[in-house]
Design a protein around this motif. Structure first.
Motif, PDB file in Angstrom:
ATOM      1  N   ARG A 100       0.809  -1.214   0.000  1.00 62.55           N
ATOM      2  CA  ARG A 100       0.000   0.000   0.000  1.00 62.55           C
ATOM      3  C   ARG A 100       0.846   1.271   0.000  1.00 62.55           C
ATOM      4  O   ARG A 100       0.331   2.348   0.208  1.00 62.55           O
ATOM      5  CB  ARG A 100      -0.913   0.015   1.219  1.00 62.55           C
ATOM      6  N   LYS A 101       2.167   1.112  -0.237  1.00 65.98           N
ATOM      7  CA  LYS A 101       3.054   2.273  -0.151  1.00 65.98           C
ATOM      8  C   LYS A 101       4.012   2.350  -1.323  1.00 65.98           C
ATOM      9  O   LYS A 101       4.471   1.343  -1.838  1.00 65.98           O
ATOM     10  CB  LYS A 101       3.856   2.233   1.149  1.00 65.98           C
ATOM     11  N   LEU A 102       4.294   3.590  -1.695  1.00 65.06           N
ATOM     12  CA  LEU A 102       5.397   3.907  -2.600  1.00 65.06           C
ATOM     13  C   LEU A 102       6.567   4.305  -1.715  1.00 65.06           C
ATOM     14  O   LEU A 102       6.359   4.822  -0.610  1.00 65.06           O
ATOM     15  CB  LEU A 102       5.048   5.107  -3.481  1.00 65.06           C
ATOM     16  N   PHE A 103       7.771   4.102  -2.207  1.00 63.92           N
ATOM     17  CA  PHE A 103       8.951   4.451  -1.427  1.00 63.92           C
ATOM     18  C   PHE A 103       9.925   5.237  -2.304  1.00 63.92           C
ATOM     19  O   PHE A 103       9.967   5.054  -3.518  1.00 63.92           O
ATOM     20  CB  PHE A 103       9.661   3.186  -0.930  1.00 63.92           C
ATOM     21  N   LEU A 104      10.727   6.058  -1.643  1.00 66.91           N
ATOM     22  CA  LEU A 104      11.810   6.788  -2.301  1.00 66.91           C
ATOM     23  C   LEU A 104      13.025   6.656  -1.401  1.00 66.91           C
ATOM     24  O   LEU A 104      13.022   7.134  -0.261  1.00 66.91           O
ATOM     25  CB  LEU A 104      11.433   8.261  -2.509  1.00 66.91           C
ATOM     26  N   ILE A 105      14.055   5.979  -1.896  1.00 65.44           N
ATOM     27  CA  ILE A 105      15.265   5.775  -1.092  1.00 65.44           C
ATOM     28  C   ILE A 105      16.202   6.970  -1.256  1.00 65.44           C
ATOM     29  O   ILE A 105      16.497   7.391  -2.373  1.00 65.44           O
ATOM     30  CB  ILE A 105      15.961   4.439  -1.439  1.00 65.44           C
ATOM     31  N   ASN A 106      16.633   7.507  -0.130  1.00 64.68           N
ATOM     32  CA  ASN A 106      17.569   8.633  -0.131  1.00 64.68           C
ATOM     33  C   ASN A 106      18.959   8.241   0.337  1.00 64.68           C
ATOM     34  O   ASN A 106      19.928   8.920   0.038  1.00 64.68           O
ATOM     35  CB  ASN A 106      17.059   9.771   0.746  1.00 64.68           C
ATOM     36  N   LYS A 107      19.050   7.156   1.108  1.00 65.90           N
ATOM     37  CA  LYS A 107      20.348   6.702   1.606  1.00 65.90           C
ATOM     38  C   LYS A 107      20.268   5.206   1.819  1.00 65.90           C
ATOM     39  O   LYS A 107      19.277   4.703   2.346  1.00 65.90           O
ATOM     40  CB  LYS A 107      20.671   7.410   2.928  1.00 65.90           C
ATOM     41  N   GLY A 108      21.312   4.486   1.392  1.00 60.58           N
ATOM     42  CA  GLY A 108      21.390   3.056   1.636  1.00 60.58           C
ATOM     43  C   GLY A 108      21.154   2.222   0.389  1.00 60.58           C
ATOM     44  O   GLY A 108      21.083   2.734  -0.728  1.00 60.58           O
ATOM     45  N   VAL A 109      21.038   0.921   0.602  1.00 57.74           N
ATOM     46  CA  VAL A 109      20.804  -0.047  -0.475  1.00 57.74           C
ATOM     47  C   VAL A 109      19.733  -1.016   0.004  1.00 57.74           C
ATOM     48  O   VAL A 109      19.744  -1.454   1.155  1.00 57.74           O
ATOM     49  CB  VAL A 109      22.087  -0.848  -0.812  1.00 57.74           C
ATOM     50  N   LEU A 110      18.813  -1.344  -0.876  1.00 58.06           N
ATOM     51  CA  LEU A 110      17.837  -2.385  -0.581  1.00 58.06           C
ATOM     52  C   LEU A 110      17.602  -3.205  -1.822  1.00 58.06           C
ATOM     53  O   LEU A 110      18.051  -2.852  -2.908  1.00 58.06           O
ATOM     54  CB  LEU A 110      16.544  -1.812   0.000  1.00 58.06           C
ATOM     55  N   ARG A 111      16.909  -4.294  -1.638  1.00 55.12           N
ATOM     56  CA  ARG A 111      16.677  -5.196  -2.767  1.00 55.12           C
ATOM     57  C   ARG A 111      15.236  -5.681  -2.767  1.00 55.12           C
ATOM     58  O   ARG A 111      14.550  -5.668  -1.741  1.00 55.12           O
ATOM     59  CB  ARG A 111      17.605  -6.405  -2.705  1.00 55.12           C
ATOM     60  N   SER A 112      14.808  -6.134  -3.930  1.00 56.04           N
ATOM     61  CA  SER A 112      13.579  -6.912  -4.032  1.00 56.04           C
ATOM     62  C   SER A 112      14.021  -8.310  -4.433  1.00 56.04           C
ATOM     63  O   SER A 112      14.927  -8.468  -5.246  1.00 56.04           O
ATOM     64  CB  SER A 112      12.614  -6.310  -5.061  1.00 56.04           C
ATOM     65  N   TYR A 113      13.389  -9.309  -3.822  1.00 57.41           N
ATOM     66  CA  TYR A 113      13.788 -10.680  -4.156  1.00 57.41           C
ATOM     67  C   TYR A 113      12.593 -11.618  -4.121  1.00 57.41           C
ATOM     68  O   TYR A 113      11.565 -11.342  -3.510  1.00 57.41           O
ATOM     69  CB  TYR A 113      14.912 -11.191  -3.248  1.00 57.41           C
ATOM     70  N   LEU A 114      12.787 -12.724  -4.798  1.00 56.97           N
ATOM     71  CA  LEU A 114      11.805 -13.790  -4.917  1.00 56.97           C
ATOM     72  C   LEU A 114      12.355 -15.013  -4.194  1.00 56.97           C
ATOM     73  O   LEU A 114      13.557 -15.288  -4.285  1.00 56.97           O
ATOM     74  CB  LEU A 114      11.595 -14.091  -6.406  1.00 56.97           C
ATOM     75  N   MET A 115      11.513 -15.728  -3.486  1.00 53.25           N
ATOM     76  CA  MET A 115      11.946 -16.953  -2.809  1.00 53.25           C
ATOM     77  C   MET A 115      11.457 -18.152  -3.613  1.00 53.25           C
ATOM     78  O   MET A 115      10.254 -18.295  -3.862  1.00 53.25           O
ATOM     79  CB  MET A 115      11.365 -16.996  -1.396  1.00 53.25           C
ATOM     80  N   MET A 116      12.389 -18.981  -4.042  1.00 51.65           N
ATOM     81  CA  MET A 116      12.038 -20.176  -4.801  1.00 51.65           C
ATOM     82  C   MET A 116      11.550 -21.277  -3.845  1.00 51.65           C
ATOM     83  O   MET A 116      11.786 -21.211  -2.641  1.00 51.65           O
ATOM     84  CB  MET A 116      13.262 -20.673  -5.592  1.00 51.65           C
ATOM     85  N   GLU A 117      10.891 -22.293  -4.402  1.00 52.00           N
ATOM     86  CA  GLU A 117      10.374 -23.391  -3.580  1.00 52.00           C
ATOM     87  C   GLU A 117      11.482 -24.113  -2.821  1.00 52.00           C
ATOM     88  O   GLU A 117      11.270 -24.602  -1.717  1.00 52.00           O
ATOM     89  CB  GLU A 117       9.600 -24.389  -4.446  1.00 52.00           C
ATOM     90  N   ASN A 118      12.682 -24.158  -3.412  1.00 48.75           N
ATOM     91  CA  ASN A 118      13.804 -24.840  -2.762  1.00 48.75           C
ATOM     92  C   ASN A 118      14.494 -23.969  -1.707  1.00 48.75           C
ATOM     93  O   ASN A 118      15.505 -24.360  -1.139  1.00 48.75           O
ATOM     94  CB  ASN A 118      14.819 -25.313  -3.806  1.00 48.75           C
ATOM     95  N   GLY A 119      13.951 -22.769  -1.459  1.00 48.13           N
ATOM     96  CA  GLY A 119      14.519 -21.877  -0.451  1.00 48.13           C
ATOM     97  C   GLY A 119      15.551 -20.900  -0.992  1.00 48.13           C
ATOM     98  O   GLY A 119      16.029 -20.035  -0.261  1.00 48.13           O
ATOM     99  N   LYS A 120      15.902 -21.023  -2.257  1.00 45.21           N
ATOM    100  CA  LYS A 120      16.882 -20.122  -2.859  1.00 45.21           C
ATOM    101  C   LYS A 120      16.249 -18.749  -3.097  1.00 45.21           C
ATOM    102  O   LYS A 120      15.123 -18.645  -3.568  1.00 45.21           O
ATOM    103  CB  LYS A 120      17.380 -20.700  -4.184  1.00 45.21           C
TER     104      LYS A 120
END
Length: 193
Positions: A49-69
């Motif tokens: 429900r939110k938009l974000f704007l990063i001003n400092k730092g690093v973040l990621r988006s990730y997907l979790m596979m069925e095998n946990g990877k």
């Protein structure tokens, strides 16, 4: 000290020239938060429900596979907007987790308040339209890069974008983003350096 008010204004005007009055309305619905490394802003299965704007730092988006990877889709650095757009736009659970990798300064923007501004202000609507066009173009570029570049080329492109990436996040997360193993990343780095 960086004046994020000005930096963010310049970023937004790079998509569409906003008046200061309209920018101030956008700024008024945004809340600056200091967020610790390892914080999940959106989790898989959660409706965003939110938009974000990063001003400092690093973040990621990730997907979790069925095998946990974990497969890292995107690394976000200052100054970038991000969100689980599909989740927000369709009101469905997110397929991705958005997690801070370092301590971050992030503006949170309530999506409903943003949509309300879009409905009442053509400048905001035009900015949003241009930004969504940008995301589409970036998505195609990323697909082409993944499809046509080898691992070394993808690594060099990442280093061009974030020169000090090795000092910011662990090697396994860099490898995940590049869609290679940490061992492959070590080999690439040893050949380059």
């Amino acid at each position: 000290m960086i004046d994020y008010y000005e930096v963010n204004y310049d970023l937004m005007c790079s998509f569409y020239p906003l008046s200061r009055k309209v920018y101030d309305k956008l700024f008024a619905i945004a809340e600056l938060k200091e967020i610790k490394a390892g914080t999940k802003l959106v989790s898989i299965g959660e409706v965003s429900r939110k938009l974000f704007l990063i001003n400092k730092g690093v973040l990621r988006s990730y997907l979790m596979m069925e095998n946990g990877k974990e497969i890292t889709k995107t690394l976000f650095t200052p100054i970038e907007f991000f969100a689980s757009f599909t989740s927000m736009l369709t009101n469905t659970p997110s397929e991705f987790t958005y997690e801070t990798l370092t301590d971050c300064h992030i503006y949170e923007i309530n999506y409903e308040a943003f949509v309300e501004l879009c409905n009442t202000n053509t400048e905001v609507l035009k900015f949003y339209s241009r930004y969504l066009e940008f995301l589409f173009i970036e998505g195609e570029s990323a697909f082409i890069a993944i499809s046509s570049m080898n691992a070394k080329q993808r690594y060099l492109k990442l280093k061009e974008r974030i020169p000090n990436i090795e000092n910011l996040i662990p090697q396994y997360q860099i490898a995940s983003y590049l869609n290679i193993t940490p061992v492959q990343l070590s080999r690439i780095r040893s050949k380059l350096y």
